[in-house]
Design a protein around this motif. Structure first.
Motif, PDB file in Angstrom:
ATOM      1  N   VAL A  92     -49.936  -1.898  -0.638  1.00 19.98           N
ATOM      2  CA  VAL A  92     -50.612  -2.732   0.356  1.00 19.98           C
ATOM      3  C   VAL A  92     -51.337  -1.822   1.337  1.00 19.98           C
ATOM      4  O   VAL A  92     -50.896  -0.704   1.628  1.00 19.98           O
ATOM      5  N   PHE A  93     -52.462  -2.304   1.837  1.00 21.95           N
ATOM      6  CA  PHE A  93     -53.262  -1.583   2.826  1.00 21.95           C
ATOM      7  C   PHE A  93     -53.208  -2.370   4.132  1.00 21.95           C
ATOM      8  O   PHE A  93     -53.209  -3.606   4.117  1.00 21.95           O
ATOM      9  N   PHE A  94     -53.195  -1.658   5.264  1.00 20.19           N
ATOM     10  CA  PHE A  94     -52.976  -2.399   6.508  1.00 20.19           C
ATOM     11  C   PHE A  94     -53.388  -1.605   7.743  1.00 20.19           C
ATOM     12  O   PHE A  94     -53.518  -0.383   7.717  1.00 20.19           O
ATOM     13  N   VAL A  95     -53.603  -2.357   8.824  1.00 18.41           N
ATOM     14  CA  VAL A  95     -53.564  -1.857  10.188  1.00 18.41           C
ATOM     15  C   VAL A  95     -52.473  -2.672  10.871  1.00 18.41           C
ATOM     16  O   VAL A  95     -52.543  -3.905  10.882  1.00 18.41           O
ATOM     17  N   PRO A  96     -51.444  -2.042  11.422  1.00 17.26           N
ATOM     18  CA  PRO A  96     -50.317  -2.814  11.951  1.00 17.26           C
ATOM     19  C   PRO A  96     -50.689  -3.572  13.227  1.00 17.26           C
ATOM     20  O   PRO A  96     -51.583  -3.178  13.968  1.00 17.26           O
ATOM     21  N   GLY A  97     -49.981  -4.674  13.450  1.00 21.04           N
ATOM     22  CA  GLY A  97     -50.162  -5.465  14.658  1.00 21.04           C
ATOM     23  C   GLY A  97     -48.840  -6.045  15.111  1.00 21.04           C
ATOM     24  O   GLY A  97     -47.826  -5.984  14.391  1.00 21.04           O
ATOM     25  N   GLU A  98     -48.842  -6.648  16.280  1.00 20.77           N
ATOM     26  CA  GLU A  98     -47.601  -7.210  16.808  1.00 20.77           C
ATOM     27  C   GLU A  98     -47.122  -8.413  15.997  1.00 20.77           C
ATOM     28  O   GLU A  98     -45.922  -8.615  15.813  1.00 20.77           O
ATOM     29  N   THR A  99     -48.078  -9.211  15.515  1.00 18.01           N
ATOM     30  CA  THR A  99     -47.680 -10.474  14.886  1.00 18.01           C
ATOM     31  C   THR A  99     -47.104 -10.305  13.489  1.00 18.01           C
ATOM     32  O   THR A  99     -46.508 -11.237  12.956  1.00 18.01           O
ATOM     33  N   LEU A 158     -59.022   1.179  10.353  1.00 21.88           N
ATOM     34  CA  LEU A 158     -59.794  -0.019  10.646  1.00 21.88           C
ATOM     35  C   LEU A 158     -59.601  -1.006   9.500  1.00 21.88           C
ATOM     36  O   LEU A 158     -59.507  -0.610   8.339  1.00 21.88           O
ATOM     37  N   GLU A 159     -59.548  -2.294   9.826  1.00 19.35           N
ATOM     38  CA  GLU A 159     -59.264  -3.305   8.818  1.00 19.35           C
ATOM     39  C   GLU A 159     -60.345  -3.390   7.742  1.00 19.35           C
ATOM     40  O   GLU A 159     -60.044  -3.657   6.573  1.00 19.35           O
ATOM     41  N   PRO A 163     -58.894 -10.174  15.978  1.00 22.54           N
ATOM     42  CA  PRO A 163     -59.586  -8.880  15.861  1.00 22.54           C
ATOM     43  C   PRO A 163     -59.454  -8.261  14.475  1.00 22.54           C
ATOM     44  O   PRO A 163     -60.434  -7.797  13.884  1.00 22.54           O
ATOM     45  N   GLY A 164     -58.237  -8.249  13.947  1.00 21.44           N
ATOM     46  CA  GLY A 164     -58.041  -7.692  12.608  1.00 21.44           C
ATOM     47  C   GLY A 164     -58.739  -8.505  11.544  1.00 21.44           C
ATOM     48  O   GLY A 164     -59.320  -7.960  10.597  1.00 21.44           O
ATOM     49  N   ALA A 218     -51.497 -12.298   9.909  1.00 21.95           N
ATOM     50  CA  ALA A 218     -50.418 -12.769  10.773  1.00 21.95           C
ATOM     51  C   ALA A 218     -51.056 -13.333  12.036  1.00 21.95           C
ATOM     52  O   ALA A 218     -51.597 -12.590  12.859  1.00 21.95           O
ATOM     53  N   SER A 219     -51.009 -14.628  12.173  1.00 20.03           N
ATOM     54  CA  SER A 219     -51.751 -15.320  13.214  1.00 20.03           C
ATOM     55  C   SER A 219     -50.873 -15.602  14.441  1.00 20.03           C
ATOM     56  O   SER A 219     -49.686 -15.274  14.466  1.00 20.03           O
TER      57      SER A 219
END
Length: 544
Positions: free
Chosen positions: A19-26, A48-49, A75-76, A99-100
């Motif tokens: 999996v490819f990602f930029v991490p976030g809080e949600t 960057l996403e 943003p992502g 993740a919304s």
């Protein structure tokens, strides 16, 4: 299990291993679950996403399976959209999991809120908004399966933080469904065979589905049996060997005279696995009313765009096999002579000539040396731009799954596409051809390449211009350009700053040593080539 664990278990059930990602809080619960399943799924962080989606696009193209991207909130998701648009036009099975925000805040323009259904509907194959904990597994499983059914394409799944973090339980993960096999209708295959037998100068136009279905060998056999010439769709050169006697080259922006003549002479086109996009068909103007069309494609909706004389809604290999079996005659000597003559012209067109260089570095001679040294199973990842087009014209693809690029024409595909390709095929030698403008969009992903210890080789073509814009402006208004100039950094110093060896090449005779040094480097490496912008203009205006 919480919602994040269900996401990971569902991905594992469908064979997702990267999996490819930029991490976030949600999406914290998803990453917590991934941290416990590192043996099953490799998690690759990007900066960057959009780069994450480009990397997933390349990965999916080579592995022929869904590739997953994780991002967070508006943003992502908005950063991801350019990659999703490219995956749609390229027919690549990328699944974006967003993740919304918590569901109780939706519809009030909450912090980082956006309506994903409205945003992605025009550019994705499908968009799902998960409404409850019990839907997470079934909806994500459906999205993964849908991404590879019929015409592959990107699917977007939005899951609220409140669902990922809140309710827990032990929901059943849907089992993987049996593969869907689309075969050719026998009567349609016989009718196609009759049309081919009656034709004098047939041309096969082969596209992205042949690549995705790994049907290059079947395409070669089909070309041999029919005696037809083969033109590949835009950026699909690797699906048909350059040295095959039926190869008529790629249908792209710059078409040589022999292709124009062949397209005029053809009385039958056989579209195999191509949706016949605008670039491939010269803005939908390639076919005349008196020319017949057979179309093979696994998605029924695509046939309405063209109204073919024979339509086979099928995977490409069984359709080609059925038509070949129905042929009762061999291709005529006249057809084969016509084919062989055009192939000779294609070989001449694809042979690096002696175009004079204004600058001290002649890119045509560089490519000629590159061709003589690099093995033909290396993967070429191209960004966009006029200099990169020279590589497309003069590099000879003779192996499938060795060409990647942004089908939508979006800049920034090259560097992330390179590490996506390297992850998909770790043993391959992967080269990225990227201009200075494109590098400055996503070149920061060199950090990801170094962090993941990937031996990607970067070929940075630097002419201090938006090259395609410059050449088009000069064509329209000779001697004038505006807004197309760039102030480039020292890319070699930048590469070393990221942690890879780098060479600067200012003259043609400096390139062989730099390439040798690069190929002797076990890890990532960069060659920074300084070009004169007027050389791109000369190539653009050249009849070759």
């Amino acid at each position: 299990m919480n919602g994040g664990e269900v996401v990971v278990k569902t991905m594992i059930s469908r064979g997702i291993d990267t999996v490819f990602f930029v991490p976030g809080e949600t999406n914290t619960t998803i990453f917590e679950a991934l941290s416990r399943h590192q043996k099953e799924i490799r998690s690759v962080p990007t900066r960057l996403e959009s780069a994450a989606v480009f990397a997933a696009d390349a990965y999916a193209a080579i592995r022929k399976r869904p590739a997953c991207v994780l991002c967070s909130r508006a943003p992502g998701a908005t950063n991801s959209s350019i990659g999703i648009h490219n995956a749609k036009q390229a027919s690549r099975p990328v699944v974006l999991i967003i993740a919304s925000i918590p569901r109780q805040f939706m519809g009030r323009e909450a912090f980082q809120e956006i309506n994903f259904l409205q945003m992605y509907a025009p550019i994705a194959k499908a968009v799902f908004d998960v409404s409850s904990f019990n839907e997470v597994g079934p909806v994500l499983a459906r999205a993964l399966d849908l991404s590879v059914s019929g015409r592959p394409g990107p699917v977007v799944v939005a899951i609220s933080k409140s669902i990922l973090d809140g309710e827990t339980g032990d929901p059943a993960i849907p089992k993987a469904s049996a593969p869907v096999r689309l075969g050719a209708d026998p009567e349609a295959a016989r009718e196609a065979a009759r049309m081919i037998a009656a034709s004098q100068r047939p041309i096969i136009v082969a596209g992205e589905i042949v690549n995705f279905e790994d049907a290059s060998k079947e395409l070669e056999r089909f070309a041999d049996v029919t005696g037809a010439g083969v033109m590949t769709a835009f950026r699909q050169q690797d699906l048909f060997r350059a040295d095959h006697p039926a190869n008529f080259g790629q249908l792209t922006f710059k078409r040589p005279p022999y292709q124009h003549e062949a397209l005029k002479q053809a009385d039958l086109f056989i579209a195999v696995g191509t949706r016949l996009d605008s670039t491939t068909t010269a803005n939908y103007a390639m076919f005349r009313n008196d020319q017949k069309l057979i179309m093979i494609y696994p998605e029924p909706a695509e046939f309405s765009q063209w109204q073919p004389d024979v339509a086979l809604c099928s995977h490409t290999a069984p359709a080609m096999q059925a038509i070949a079996a129905a042929l009762s005659t061999k291709p005529s000597a006249e057809r084969l002579a016509w084919r062989d003559n055009l192939h000779r012209q294609e070989v001449e067109y694809g042979t690096p000539g002696d175009i004079e260089s204004r600058g001290e570095l002649n890119l045509i001679k560089v490519i000629k040396h590159f061709n003589s040294v690099v093995p033909n199973d290396a993967i070429m990842v191209s960004d966009v731009g006029i200099s990169v087009r020279m590589v497309a014209q003069y590099y000879r693809y003779n192996r499938p799954n060795t060409q990647l690029g942004g089908i939508s024409g979006s800049m920034g595909y090259g560097v992330p596409g390179g590490f996506g390709a390297q992850l998909a095929n770790p043993k391959a030698l992967v080269f990225v051809w990227v201009g200075d403008g494109s590098f400055l969009m996503t070149g920061n992903e060199c950090a990801a390449i170094v962090q993941e210890k990937l031996p990607v080789k970067l070929m940075v073509l630097d002419n201090n211009y938006w090259g395609s814009i410059f050449t088009n402006q000069r064509k329209r208004f000779p001697g004038w350009d505006f807004g197309a100039r760039l102030q480039s950094p020292d890319f070699a110093a930048l590469g070393r700053g990221y942690g890879m060896p780098a060479w600067t090449v200012r003259k043609t005779d400096e390139f062989p040593a730099a390439l040798a040094g690069m190929m002797n480097t076990a890890g990532p490496a960069m060659i920074h080539m300084l070009l004169d912008p007027l050389d791109a203009l000369a190539f653009f205006n050249s009849p070759r």
